[in-house]
Design a protein around this motif. Structure first.
Motif, mmCIF file in Angstrom:
data_model
loop_
_atom_site.group_PDB
_atom_site.id
_atom_site.type_symbol
_atom_site.label_atom_id
_atom_site.label_comp_id
_atom_site.label_asym_id
_atom_site.label_seq_id
_atom_site.Cartn_x
_atom_site.Cartn_y
_atom_site.Cartn_z
ATOM 1 N N UNK A 112 2.336 8.401 -26.097
ATOM 2 C CA UNK A 112 1.566 7.939 -27.009
ATOM 3 C C UNK A 112 1.730 6.639 -27.538
ATOM 4 N N UNK A 113 0.747 6.342 -28.500
ATOM 5 C CA UNK A 113 0.927 4.955 -29.479
ATOM 6 C C UNK A 113 1.955 4.795 -30.175
ATOM 7 N N UNK A 114 2.524 6.264 -30.590
ATOM 8 C CA UNK A 114 3.493 6.333 -32.036
ATOM 9 C C UNK A 114 4.883 5.531 -31.770
ATOM 10 N N UNK A 115 5.475 5.396 -30.528
ATOM 11 C CA UNK A 115 6.702 4.473 -30.320
ATOM 12 C C UNK A 115 6.456 2.923 -31.033
ATOM 13 N N UNK A 116 5.331 2.632 -31.017
ATOM 14 C CA UNK A 116 4.981 1.099 -31.506
ATOM 15 C C UNK A 116 5.451 0.941 -32.869
ATOM 16 N N UNK A 117 5.413 2.088 -33.542
ATOM 17 C CA UNK A 117 5.724 1.920 -35.017
ATOM 18 C C UNK A 117 6.983 2.712 -35.181
ATOM 19 N N UNK A 118 7.706 3.747 -34.468
ATOM 20 C CA UNK A 118 8.863 4.530 -34.447
ATOM 21 C C UNK A 118 9.982 3.417 -34.311
ATOM 22 N N UNK A 119 9.893 2.741 -33.215
ATOM 23 C CA UNK A 119 10.914 1.866 -32.937
ATOM 24 C C UNK A 119 11.047 0.843 -33.938
ATOM 25 N N UNK A 120 10.183 0.006 -34.616
ATOM 26 C CA UNK A 120 10.701 -0.850 -35.774
ATOM 27 C C UNK A 120 11.186 0.152 -37.041
ATOM 28 N N UNK A 121 10.523 1.218 -37.368
ATOM 29 C CA UNK A 121 10.839 1.928 -38.420
ATOM 30 C C UNK A 121 12.424 2.247 -38.435
ATOM 31 N N UNK A 122 12.834 2.708 -36.850
ATOM 32 C CA UNK A 122 14.304 3.223 -36.700
ATOM 33 C C UNK A 122 15.185 1.924 -36.926
ATOM 34 N N UNK A 123 14.581 0.923 -36.314
ATOM 35 C CA UNK A 123 15.352 -0.402 -36.361
ATOM 36 C C UNK A 123 15.723 -0.992 -37.756
ATOM 37 N N UNK A 124 14.526 -1.019 -38.513
ATOM 38 C CA UNK A 124 14.725 -1.373 -40.224
ATOM 39 C C UNK A 124 15.791 -0.511 -40.955
ATOM 40 N N UNK A 125 15.636 0.763 -40.613
ATOM 41 C CA UNK A 125 16.752 1.637 -41.358
ATOM 42 C C UNK A 125 18.124 1.593 -40.719
ATOM 43 N N UNK A 126 18.168 1.327 -39.577
ATOM 44 C CA UNK A 126 19.419 0.944 -38.814
ATOM 45 C C UNK A 126 20.164 -0.108 -39.587
ATOM 46 N N UNK A 127 19.290 -1.243 -39.579
ATOM 47 C CA UNK A 127 19.758 -2.542 -40.044
ATOM 48 C C UNK A 127 20.260 -2.514 -41.509
#
Ligand SMILES: *Cc1c(COP(=O)(O)O)cnc(C)c1O
Length: 453
Positions: A112-127
């Motif tokens: 679905x389209x959901x990874x388009x935001x899941x990936x940046x959300x995980x990235x910024x939290x990880x950072x």
């Protein structure tokens, strides 16, 4: 048909490197979210226990474009740019002079389209040093997307899945577990609130609002854990605009501009993602498409809800957001489009609907599945239950063109495939699927609980 393109692709090097923020281009900014206790506008400190600072900044930014980090672009390249298709076979089957295009987001790992935001959300939290994210999931699409995204950055993920879909969609749960996530049926035994609901009713079907409450409670209790939301908020819609930016480039390649754009709306993210770049073009006078939200007749927040401040969750822990709402306690009948079973609509989509910049219509379930079957038999792809609404709306529009003879260009997002939703199709095919009646008394009861501000 050989000379007319069927599939319009972009190279990796043509992938947009910025997300688009609609807010600075609007004639009036959307009303701010309010603190649930004081009813004053929320500040960054109120949101910090739940979200990383980078996302809080994106939530309120007035910058028109936001750079996509290189580490996010690298993961996007696993499936982006996504294809745009011309639905020649569907057009032929309908006998319409309209030209129908669909942007296909089912090519992502989660489907679905959901990874388009899941990936940046995980990235910024990880950072920012966060090691674990909690979230809710309805149909399971958001949960699978976040499980995939957290796996990319070596983070943990704990998910509360609405009980109705936990039972109906066991394969979604397996996918989340495969990517390393822990999954609970919501209401769960893990939170005090969940235990209370289960004590009252052990067969509780749950709701997105309840699952959000459980995931938020768990994140708020631990400084190393934060929460991620898959729709509704401004930063989520921002990340999804890559869909519309790509579609603009793809249509430009073949010299087309849309006359009508339709998208299904649950919380508003795939719709906002597809439509906001086109709305920018419309506001700048470069094109003039009609832009329409499509929602299920069983959970019609835009067409039947009130534009009021309401909570995002069932308990009333989240900030109050001004949005079209059926009441935060509203529990829709468990229809098949699990991803569209939310009591509210994104404040940004609600705001532009109030401004008259977009239209909305509600479509009953059986018409949606009938449209999806026609689509699957002509175009081949089996749509997820949510975009069956967008397809049904595109078909309605194409059939109107058949009557008037207009050669309109119709654009929609096929925001996910339905390979894990075959139980719904089975019910449609064997005739046990019904159009559920919307209970006005259930809406009235839920609206009575909405705070008066
Ligand atoms: C989650 C989901 C939706 C609903 O969410 P929006 O924020 O309205 O896009 C729609 N379609 C699919 C395939 C989904 O996974």
């Amino acid at each position: 048909m050989a000379d007319i393109p069927h599939r319009i692709d972009l190279n990796e090097s043509e992938m947009p490197t910025v997300w688009y923020n609609l807010i600075p281009d609007l004639p009036v900014p959307p009303p701010p979210p309010l603190h649930p206790g004081t009813h004053e506008p929320v500040g960054p400190d109120d949101l910090a226990p739940l979200f990383p600072m980078a996302l809080i900044e994106q939530e309120v930014t007035t910058q028109r474009y936001v750079d996509i980090p290189g580490e996010v672009l690298d993961v996007y390249r696993l499936w982006r740019p996504s294809p745009l298709f011309r639905a020649h076979r569907l057009e032929k089957e309908l006998g319409t002079p309209a030209r129908i295009y669909y942007k296909y987001e089912g090519v992502s790992p989660a489907g679905s389209h959901k990874p388009n935001t899941a990936v940046p959300q995980a990235y910024y939290n990880h950072a920012e040093g966060i090691t674990k994210l909690t979230t809710e999931t309805g149909a399971g699409q958001w949960g699978t997307a976040l499980a995939f995204a957290t796996a990319q950055y070596g983070m943990e993920c704990e998910i509360w899945q609405v009980a109705a879909s936990y039972r109906l969609k066991p394969h979604r749960r397996t996918m989340m577990q495969l990517w390393g996530a822990t999954v609970h049926s919501s209401p769960s035994e893990v939170t005090e609130y969940g235990r209370q609901l289960l004590a009252e009713n052990p067969d509780h079907t749950g709701s997105l609002g309840i699952a959000i409450s459980e995931a938020v409670m768990m994140a708020a209790a631990d400084p190393n854990v934060r929460y991620a939301l898959g729709s509704v908020l401004n930063h989520v819609l921002l990340h999804q605009t890559i869909i519309g930016e790509e579609a603009l480039l793809q249509l430009a390649k073949i010299g087309e501009t849309p006359d009508v754009l339709v998208g299904c709306t649950g919380g508003g993210s795939n719709f906002g993602g597809l439509s906001f770049p086109f709305l920018r073009e419309k506001l700048a006078g470069r094109m003039n498409p009609t832009i329409r939200c499509v929602e299920p007749a069983g959970c019609p927040s835009l067409t039947k809800g009130e534009y009021r401040y309401d909570f995002g969750d069932a308990v009333g822990m989240t900030p109050l957001m001004k949005m079209h709402t059926l009441g935060h306690g509203f529990i829709p009948d468990p229809n098949h489009a699990g991803g569209l079973r939310y009591h509210g609509m994104s404040p940004l989509v609600s705001h532009i609907y109030e401004l008259g910049l977009v239209e909305a219509e509600a479509i009953p379930q059986l018409e949606c599945f009938a449209g999806a079957m026609t689509f699957a038999r002509t175009e081949g792809i089996v749509p997820a239950p949510e975009p069956t609404h967008a397809i049904a709306a595109a078909i309605r529009e194409a059939l109107r063109c058949k009557e008037t003879g207009e050669e309109k260009v119709i654009l929609t997002a096929l925001c996910g495939h339905g390979h894990l939703d075959l139980a719904s199709y089975e019910q449609y095919l064997n005739g046990t699927m019904v159009d559920l009646d919307l209970s006005q008394s259930a809406i009235d009861a839920a609206m009575a609980e909405v705070p008066v501000l």
